[in-house]
Design a protein around this motif. Structure first.
Motif, mmCIF file in Angstrom:
data_model
loop_
_atom_site.group_PDB
_atom_site.id
_atom_site.type_symbol
_atom_site.label_atom_id
_atom_site.label_comp_id
_atom_site.label_asym_id
_atom_site.label_seq_id
_atom_site.Cartn_x
_atom_site.Cartn_y
_atom_site.Cartn_z
ATOM 1 N N ASN A 170 -31.845 2.324 -9.463
ATOM 2 C CA ASN A 170 -30.701 1.521 -9.541
ATOM 3 C C ASN A 170 -30.905 -0.119 -9.184
ATOM 4 O O ASN A 170 -30.504 -1.034 -10.078
ATOM 5 C CB ASN A 170 -29.439 1.676 -8.600
ATOM 6 N N LEU A 171 -31.728 -0.420 -8.427
ATOM 7 C CA LEU A 171 -31.811 -1.904 -8.251
ATOM 8 C C LEU A 171 -32.775 -2.545 -9.200
ATOM 9 O O LEU A 171 -32.512 -3.506 -9.705
ATOM 10 C CB LEU A 171 -33.091 -1.729 -7.056
ATOM 11 N N ARG A 174 -30.468 -2.690 -12.653
ATOM 12 C CA ARG A 174 -29.426 -3.789 -12.436
ATOM 13 C C ARG A 174 -30.452 -5.116 -12.867
ATOM 14 O O ARG A 174 -29.614 -6.018 -13.363
ATOM 15 C CB ARG A 174 -28.666 -3.845 -11.465
ATOM 16 N N ARG A 175 -31.280 -5.130 -12.207
ATOM 17 C CA ARG A 175 -32.256 -6.453 -12.459
ATOM 18 C C ARG A 175 -32.341 -6.578 -13.911
ATOM 19 O O ARG A 175 -32.162 -7.692 -14.500
ATOM 20 C CB ARG A 175 -33.565 -6.289 -11.453
ATOM 21 N N ALA A 296 -39.896 -1.055 -7.219
ATOM 22 C CA ALA A 296 -38.414 -1.145 -6.491
ATOM 23 C C ALA A 296 -38.713 -1.577 -5.129
ATOM 24 O O ALA A 296 -37.552 -2.501 -4.651
ATOM 25 C CB ALA A 296 -37.737 0.050 -6.798
ATOM 26 N N GLU A 300 -36.843 -5.006 -3.551
ATOM 27 C CA GLU A 300 -36.068 -4.816 -2.391
ATOM 28 C C GLU A 300 -36.470 -5.576 -1.289
ATOM 29 O O GLU A 300 -35.306 -6.008 -0.400
ATOM 30 C CB GLU A 300 -36.029 -3.342 -2.006
ATOM 31 N N PRO A 303 -34.705 -10.466 -1.575
ATOM 32 C CA PRO A 303 -33.473 -10.471 -2.187
ATOM 33 C C PRO A 303 -33.383 -11.566 -3.541
ATOM 34 O O PRO A 303 -32.735 -11.338 -4.415
ATOM 35 C CB PRO A 303 -32.685 -10.923 -1.077
ATOM 36 N N GLN A 306 -33.696 -9.865 -6.894
ATOM 37 C CA GLN A 306 -32.733 -8.715 -7.231
ATOM 38 C C GLN A 306 -31.924 -8.966 -8.217
ATOM 39 O O GLN A 306 -31.167 -8.111 -8.910
ATOM 40 C CB GLN A 306 -31.983 -7.972 -5.921
ATOM 41 N N SER A 307 -31.636 -10.244 -8.543
ATOM 42 C CA SER A 307 -30.867 -10.763 -9.500
ATOM 43 C C SER A 307 -31.508 -10.953 -11.119
ATOM 44 O O SER A 307 -30.910 -11.693 -11.826
ATOM 45 C CB SER A 307 -30.100 -11.926 -9.133
#
Length: 316
Positions: A170-171, A174-175, A296, A300, A303, A306-307
């Motif tokens: 998921n990380l 989303r990224r 991942a 993680e 931070p 992550q965007s």
């Protein structure tokens, strides 16, 4: 299907009228997609036979054959500083498609990781010369031509396909989706691309690039596509490639292009996993899943990552 060197020699005889094969010679290389071998004829000429092993490879080989005469025109006009594959004949193969036979190009491959800074400048100049070609070579060969928006949407669709086939962490999803949906990041002028920048496709002689092979994935699209495979180079080597590229093209690679290159490099892992699933290759699937797990974990742990990919891969 049979892929021995003698079988390849037989394909060469079938492909070229009057060719009398008297022996086989290196290279003999087999991958998941192609088997390639050398053939010696009675006149002392050295030939390469490249045979597809699946339908995707066959399509790529036909694309390489289609663009070859157009690239040769550019070479004769002085637009390319290296030689290219010059198809001399074709032979049908049992796996579907055709094998291609061509005179052995001059030079030998060198691992990009081991090149000198002088050779790195050669890589930059070679890539720039490809990216500076006019669109005609691609369009006349019937190869893909993507606008910036078409390319962005295509990457997003391929990510969704890969995620449906095998759950992406998921990380990472989303990224990647955030980066792909950031339309400001995808403002670029499409260029002619090699499409498969890899050490094995660049032949060297005396510290210069003598030939560039593997144009089967050529298309018009994002220049970041050809930069992404170079991100793993040592920092000084990568910087030298980029500096030479920019000097040759007369324009800088902006931060967004670097960011897209990072993103495409990461997305290639998901696409590799998707390939392993489609081909039912357990080894590829294991390798790709491990790479996704490691990536991942890296994201993680920081931070700031992550965007969406935004760090500077070429700090000043």
């Amino acid at each position: 299907m049979k892929t021995s060197q003698l079988y390849l020699a037989g394909l060469a005889v079938s492909a070229i009228d009057g060719l009398n094969a008297v022996g086989v010679r290196p290279p003999y290389v087999r991958t998941d997609d192609f088997v390639t071998g050398g053939v010696l004829d009675s006149k002392g000429r050295h030939w390469i036979v490249k045979c597809p092993l699946n339908s995707t490879a066959a399509t790529s080989l036909e694309a390489e054959a289609a663009i070859a005469p157009l690239l040769l025109e550019e070479l004769r006009k002085g637009e390319l500083p290296f030689d290219i594959v010059r198809p001399a004949g074709f032979a049908s193969v049992s796996s579907g498609g055709r094998a291609i036979v061509y005179p052995e190009p001059f030079g030998t491959p060198t691992d990009f990781e081991a090149i000198t800074l002088g050779e790195a400048r050669e890589v930059g100049r070679a890539l720039a010369s490809i990216h500076m070609l006019g669109y005609d070579a691609i369009d006349h060969a019937g190869l893909p031509h993507y606008s910036a928006e078409e390319f962005r949407v295509r990457q997003l669709a391929e990510l969704h396909d890969a995620d449906q086939a095998a759950t992406i962490p998921n990380l990472l999803r989303r990224r990647w989706e955030e980066a792909l949906e950031n339309t400001d990041l995808w403002q670029f002028e499409p260029v002619v691309l090699h499409g498969d920048v890899d050490s094995e496709n660049f032949l060297w002689s005396g510290g210069t690039i003598s030939a560039v092979l593997g144009f089967g994935s050529a298309h018009i699209g994002d220049p970041a596509v050809d930069i992404a495979p170079l991100l793993s180079l040592p920092e000084q080597t990568f910087d030298t490639v980029i500096e030479s590229y920019e000097n040759t093209r007369g324009e800088d690679i902006d931060g967004n292009t670097h960011t897209r290159a990072i993103l495409l490099s990461e997305l290639s892992v998901a696409k590799w996993l998707f390939y392993g699933i489609r081909t039912e290759n357990d080894e590829v699937q294991r390798e790709a899943r491990n790479m996704l797990t490691d990536l991942a974990a890296d994201v993680e742990a920081d931070p700031n990552l992550q965007s969406g990919p935004s760090w500077d891969v070429n700090p000043s």
